[in-house]
Scaffold this motif. Structure first.
Motif, PDB file in Angstrom:
ATOM      1  N   ARG A 101       0.759  -1.329  -0.023  1.00 55.14           N
ATOM      2  CA  ARG A 101      -0.194   0.048   0.105  1.00 55.14           C
ATOM      3  C   ARG A 101       0.997   1.020  -0.078  1.00 55.14           C
ATOM      4  NH1 ARG A 101      -5.191  -1.500   1.184  1.00 55.14           N
ATOM      5  NH2 ARG A 101      -5.458  -3.850   2.125  1.00 55.14           N
ATOM      6  N   GLY A 102       1.829   1.391  -1.138  1.00 54.48           N
ATOM      7  CA  GLY A 102       2.697   2.420  -1.253  1.00 54.48           C
ATOM      8  C   GLY A 102       3.985   2.178  -1.721  1.00 54.48           C
ATOM      9  N   TRP A 103       4.965   2.615  -1.249  1.00 51.98           N
ATOM     10  CA  TRP A 103       6.333   2.550  -1.965  1.00 51.98           C
ATOM     11  C   TRP A 103       7.033   1.050  -1.697  1.00 51.98           C
ATOM     12  CZ3 TRP A 103       7.793   4.867  -6.116  1.00 51.98           C
ATOM     13  CH2 TRP A 103       7.432   6.274  -6.341  1.00 51.98           C
ATOM     14  N   VAL A 104       7.370   0.571  -2.408  1.00 54.76           N
ATOM     15  CA  VAL A 104       8.262  -0.946  -2.241  1.00 54.76           C
ATOM     16  C   VAL A 104       9.388  -0.547  -2.736  1.00 54.76           C
ATOM     17  CG1 VAL A 104       8.477  -3.248  -2.826  1.00 54.76           C
ATOM     18  CG2 VAL A 104       5.955  -2.296  -2.610  1.00 54.76           C
ATOM     19  N   GLU A 105      10.624  -0.719  -1.914  1.00 53.01           N
ATOM     20  CA  GLU A 105      11.848  -0.452  -2.351  1.00 53.01           C
ATOM     21  C   GLU A 105      12.627  -1.663  -2.591  1.00 53.01           C
ATOM     22  OE1 GLU A 105      15.683   2.700  -1.418  1.00 53.01           O
ATOM     23  OE2 GLU A 105      14.156   2.234   0.156  1.00 53.01           O
ATOM     24  N   VAL A 106      13.620  -1.994  -3.536  1.00 52.24           N
ATOM     25  CA  VAL A 106      14.297  -3.226  -3.758  1.00 52.24           C
ATOM     26  C   VAL A 106      15.719  -2.717  -4.025  1.00 52.24           C
ATOM     27  CG1 VAL A 106      14.551  -5.233  -5.169  1.00 52.24           C
ATOM     28  CG2 VAL A 106      12.247  -4.205  -5.078  1.00 52.24           C
ATOM     29  N   LYS A 107      16.523  -3.084  -2.952  1.00 50.59           N
ATOM     30  CA  LYS A 107      17.853  -2.562  -2.747  1.00 50.59           C
ATOM     31  C   LYS A 107      18.645  -3.627  -3.873  1.00 50.59           C
ATOM     32  CE  LYS A 107      17.852   0.014   1.334  1.00 50.59           C
ATOM     33  NZ  LYS A 107      18.340   0.149   2.802  1.00 50.59           N
ATOM     34  N   LEU A 108      19.435  -3.048  -4.683  1.00 49.69           N
ATOM     35  CA  LEU A 108      20.161  -3.758  -5.713  1.00 49.69           C
ATOM     36  C   LEU A 108      21.633  -3.841  -5.385  1.00 49.69           C
ATOM     37  CD1 LEU A 108      18.375  -2.739  -8.912  1.00 49.69           C
ATOM     38  CD2 LEU A 108      17.830  -4.538  -7.117  1.00 49.69           C
ATOM     39  N   SER A 109      22.192  -4.987  -5.391  1.00 51.78           N
ATOM     40  CA  SER A 109      23.616  -4.928  -5.420  1.00 51.78           C
ATOM     41  C   SER A 109      24.288  -6.140  -6.257  1.00 51.78           C
ATOM     42  CB  SER A 109      24.226  -5.201  -4.176  1.00 51.78           C
ATOM     43  OG  SER A 109      23.902  -6.369  -3.441  1.00 51.78           O
ATOM     44  N   ASP A 110      25.326  -5.960  -6.783  1.00 53.68           N
ATOM     45  CA  ASP A 110      26.037  -7.179  -7.332  1.00 53.68           C
ATOM     46  C   ASP A 110      27.069  -8.022  -6.387  1.00 53.68           C
ATOM     47  OD1 ASP A 110      26.956  -9.052  -9.351  1.00 53.68           O
ATOM     48  OD2 ASP A 110      27.656  -7.464 -10.710  1.00 53.68           O
ATOM     49  N   ASN A 111      26.766  -8.903  -5.958  1.00 50.43           N
ATOM     50  CA  ASN A 111      27.424  -9.670  -5.015  1.00 50.43           C
ATOM     51  C   ASN A 111      27.874  -8.789  -4.002  1.00 50.43           C
ATOM     52  OD1 ASN A 111      26.891 -11.996  -5.967  1.00 50.43           O
ATOM     53  ND2 ASN A 111      28.739 -11.755  -7.584  1.00 50.43           N
ATOM     54  N   GLY A 112      27.160  -7.723  -3.344  1.00 47.76           N
ATOM     55  CA  GLY A 112      27.840  -7.111  -2.399  1.00 47.76           C
ATOM     56  C   GLY A 112      28.158  -5.554  -3.014  1.00 47.76           C
ATOM     57  N   ALA A 113      28.578  -5.502  -4.005  1.00 44.97           N
ATOM     58  CA  ALA A 113      29.065  -4.293  -4.791  1.00 44.97           C
ATOM     59  C   ALA A 113      27.971  -3.745  -5.239  1.00 44.97           C
ATOM     60  CB  ALA A 113      30.050  -4.604  -5.676  1.00 44.97           C
ATOM     61  N   PRO A 114      27.833  -2.153  -5.417  1.00 42.23           N
ATOM     62  CA  PRO A 114      26.637  -1.785  -6.371  1.00 42.23           C
ATOM     63  C   PRO A 114      26.703  -2.137  -7.598  1.00 42.23           C
ATOM     64  CG  PRO A 114      28.409  -0.089  -5.260  1.00 42.23           C
ATOM     65  CD  PRO A 114      28.983  -1.448  -5.065  1.00 42.23           C
ATOM     66  N   LEU A 115      25.366  -2.151  -7.934  1.00 41.56           N
ATOM     67  CA  LEU A 115      24.994  -2.913  -9.412  1.00 41.56           C
ATOM     68  C   LEU A 115      25.120  -1.444 -10.418  1.00 41.56           C
ATOM     69  CD1 LEU A 115      23.783  -4.863 -11.146  1.00 41.56           C
ATOM     70  CD2 LEU A 115      21.353  -3.681 -10.879  1.00 41.56           C
TER      71      LEU A 115
END
Length: 171
Positions: A101-115
């Motif tokens: 019921r609002g914003w859903v945030e999906v954090k992304l990383s590539d094996n711990g490093a920023p994607l």
């Protein structure tokens, strides 16, 4: 949900698997949660974003509202990334445990490093109550925090402590 992360959504060319008249791709990034994209056709439905260049992506935010959209609300989100549509790899599969019921945030990383990617594919393989079409009210692609972006651009280490400065040069 206020964010200190920059919205880099405008740096891409967006397309969708299908849409119903009046509920097209532009509704995904028009900054209004009263409008929505509605898919039309067979699952899985998807949104693709081809960014201007390879960019660091911190997270993806989606505005979903089961109270308004009922069985049009996705309960699974599959995020794939790559340098083009031909080499995408699965980055994250999200199973929504709570009804959104609002914003859903999906954090992304590539094996711990920023994607870092130039192409994103966001798939919606399933909906609540086995609904067929999808409603998504907004999608935002979020870049890294400003301090991290500056560090990457200038390649300057962001450390200012005395302990660190003792070791910041060669003798």
């Amino acid at each position: 949900m206020p964010s200190q992360l920059p919205d880099i959504s405008s740096h891409g060319i967006w397309s969708v698997s299908s849409f119903k008249q009046g509920h097209g791709v532009a509704n995904l990034y028009d900054h209004s949660t009263t409008t929505y994209w509605q898919s039309d056709g067979a699952q899985p439905h998807w949104v693709s974003i081809k960014l201007d260049s390879r960019m660091v992506i911190h997270s993806i935010r989606l505005f979903l509202n089961i109270g308004q959209d009922e069985n049009y609300t996705p309960c699974q989100i599959n995020i794939r990334a790559g340098s083009s549509q031909f080499d995408v790899q699965q980055v994250h599969l999200v199973e929504l445990e709570k009804e959104p019921r609002g914003w859903v945030e999906v954090k992304l990383s590539d094996n711990g490093a920023p994607l870092a990617a130039q192409f994103l594919l966001i798939e919606f393989p399933a909906n609540y109550e086995n609904g067929l079409d999808v409603h998504v009210r907004q999608i935002q692609i979020m870049g890294p925090p400003a301090a991290e972006a500056k560090f990457r651009a200038e390649k300057i280490l962001p450390f200012t402590t005395t302990e660190f400065s003792m070791y910041d040069s060669f003798r």
